[in-house]
Design an enzyme around this catalytic site. Structure first.
Site, short mmCIF file in Angstrom:
data_model
loop_
_atom_site.label_atom_id
_atom_site.label_comp_id
_atom_site.label_asym_id
_atom_site.label_seq_id
_atom_site.Cartn_x
_atom_site.Cartn_y
_atom_site.Cartn_z
N ASN A 114 0.82 -1.21 0.00
CA ASN A 114 0.00 0.00 0.00
C ASN A 114 0.86 1.27 0.00
OD1 ASN A 114 0.83 -0.17 2.68
ND2 ASN A 114 -1.22 0.08 3.56
N GLU A 119 4.03 -2.91 2.15
CA GLU A 119 3.05 -2.40 3.12
C GLU A 119 3.77 -1.40 4.02
OE1 GLU A 119 1.35 -1.82 6.84
OE2 GLU A 119 3.12 -3.10 6.62
N HIS A 146 -6.98 -1.85 9.55
CA HIS A 146 -5.81 -2.73 9.58
C HIS A 146 -5.46 -3.21 10.98
CE1 HIS A 146 -4.81 -1.44 5.47
NE2 HIS A 146 -4.95 -0.18 5.86
C1 BDR Z 1 -0.59 0.25 8.52
O1 BDR Z 1 0.02 1.51 8.21
C2 BDR Z 1 -0.49 2.53 9.04
O2 BDR Z 1 -0.77 3.68 8.32
C3 BDR Z 1 -1.71 1.95 9.71
O3 BDR Z 1 -1.84 2.48 11.02
C4 BDR Z 1 -1.45 0.47 9.74
O4 BDR Z 1 -0.75 0.09 10.89
C5 BDR Z 1 -1.34 -0.26 7.31
O5 BDR Z 1 -0.46 -0.44 6.23
#
Ligand code: BDR
Ligand code: CA
Length: 312
Positions: free
Chosen positions: A158, A164, A236
């Site tokens: 993401n 991530e 999340h």
């Molecule tokens: C994670 O990244 C942070 O922005 C959120 O709090 C979560 O822990 C998701 O990728």
């Protein structure tokens, strides 16, 4: 009762997860909250943790601040999602309580060694504190019950196409933890992306109408406006708490997980083997596999979450 240390960088979804954890005192025994840089600076994540705890009158829980920066890479934060303060547009009273003197990594080690085999550490931010604790006190590796990581992904990332955020923000710390051979469950984007609340779930939170639920609704609102215009907001960090409460909410598979530390386009990726013999190299045979969450029972997840908020 599961003894937990909650390692966090509040953060909107961290805040929602923190209330959830404190609401489930029937299942979880929180020993401490430890904070780390991440969504915002360490000063802000720590102040936010103190404010959140006081906002729902749970002053008994201690807050220990931790790492201000990743181990090797440069600092990368997330104000563009979580707002300048980390808590969107919500303003909470200045905390009355002080931060504890003991730093996060030391706090983790002290509790793990005090209760051998009983402590679960839930990390929902960059894993710098736990990485440091494992380097400073390697003996904790034999005494941890489990580490539940919100981070990584078998599929897409993401923060980048591959990575991530929590892993990308400190891949070297994540590497220390993933290579430590402790029992780890990875709650990655593969499941957390499917944790978006429906209209009915929002209504259930509205009906509860207590301080925690009304704050959570404000966090969700900000998150939705700022982050995902398609209204697909992911809780999340709450998913990692849910796993500690009831692992059967998730379908998991044992995999070999390695953190990419050098790739130009894949830096911070969690490289997960499919578990097929031919893709697992011989040198990894002694390595304990990671329990990777692949599916989530969304209705069961929200049932537990709503119950947590109802209890606050
Ligand atoms: C994670 O990244 C942070 O922005 C959120 O709090 C979560 O822990 C998701 O990728
Ligand atoms: Ca987080």
């Amino acid at each position: 009762m599961v003894k937990v240390i909650f390692d966090t960088d509040p953060g909107l979804d961290d805040a929602i997860a923190l209330f959830f954890m404190l609401g489930r005192s029937d299942k979880l025994e929180p020993l401490a909250i430890t904070t780390v840089f991440g969504n915002v600076s360490i000063e802000k994540t720590t102040e936010n943790a103190l404010k959140l705890v006081e906002s729902i009158k749970k002053e008994g829980i201690s807050v220990h601040s931790g790492a201000s920066h990743p181990l090797v890479r440069d600092l990368t934060t997330g104000e563009f999602i979580h707002g300048d303060s980390g808590l969107g547009d919500v303003e909470l009273d200045k905390p009355k309580k002080q931060i504890e003197d003991t730093k996060a990594a030391v706090c983790m080690a002290e509790y793990v060694l005090k209760h051998p085999g009983e402590v679960t550490i839930i990390t929902v931010g960059p894993m710098t504190n736990l990485g440091l604790a494992m380097r400073l006190f390697p003996e904790i590796k034999d005494n941890l019950k489990e580490v539940i990581v919100m981070g990584g992904s078998v599929g897409f990332g993401n923060r980048t196409a591959s990575a991530e955020y929590n892993i990308f923000a400190d891949p070297h710390a994540a590497h220390i933890v993933f290579e430590s051979n402790v029992p780890i469950t990875m709650i990655g984007l593969d499941v957390t992306k499917k944790s978006s609340p429906s209209k009915e779930h929002i209504e259930q939170l509205q009906e509860i109408d207590n301080k925690a639920s009304s704050l959570a609704l404000k966090f969700l609102d900000f998150y939705r406006k700022k982050f995902d215009k398609d209204k697909n907001i992911a809780l999340h960090d709450a998913c990692a708490v849910a796993y500690a409460i009831d692992p059967s909410i998730f379908t998991t598979k044992e995999m070999d997980v390695r953190v990419e530390l050098t790739g130009t386009h894949t830096f911070g990726r969690t490289v997960c083997s499919k578990g097929q013999e031919e893709v697992v190299d011989e040198s990894r045979k002694e390595k304990r596999p990671v329990n990777v969450a692949l599916e989530i029972d969304r209705e069961k997840f929200f049932k537990e979450l709503i119950e947590g908020y109802r209890r606050l």
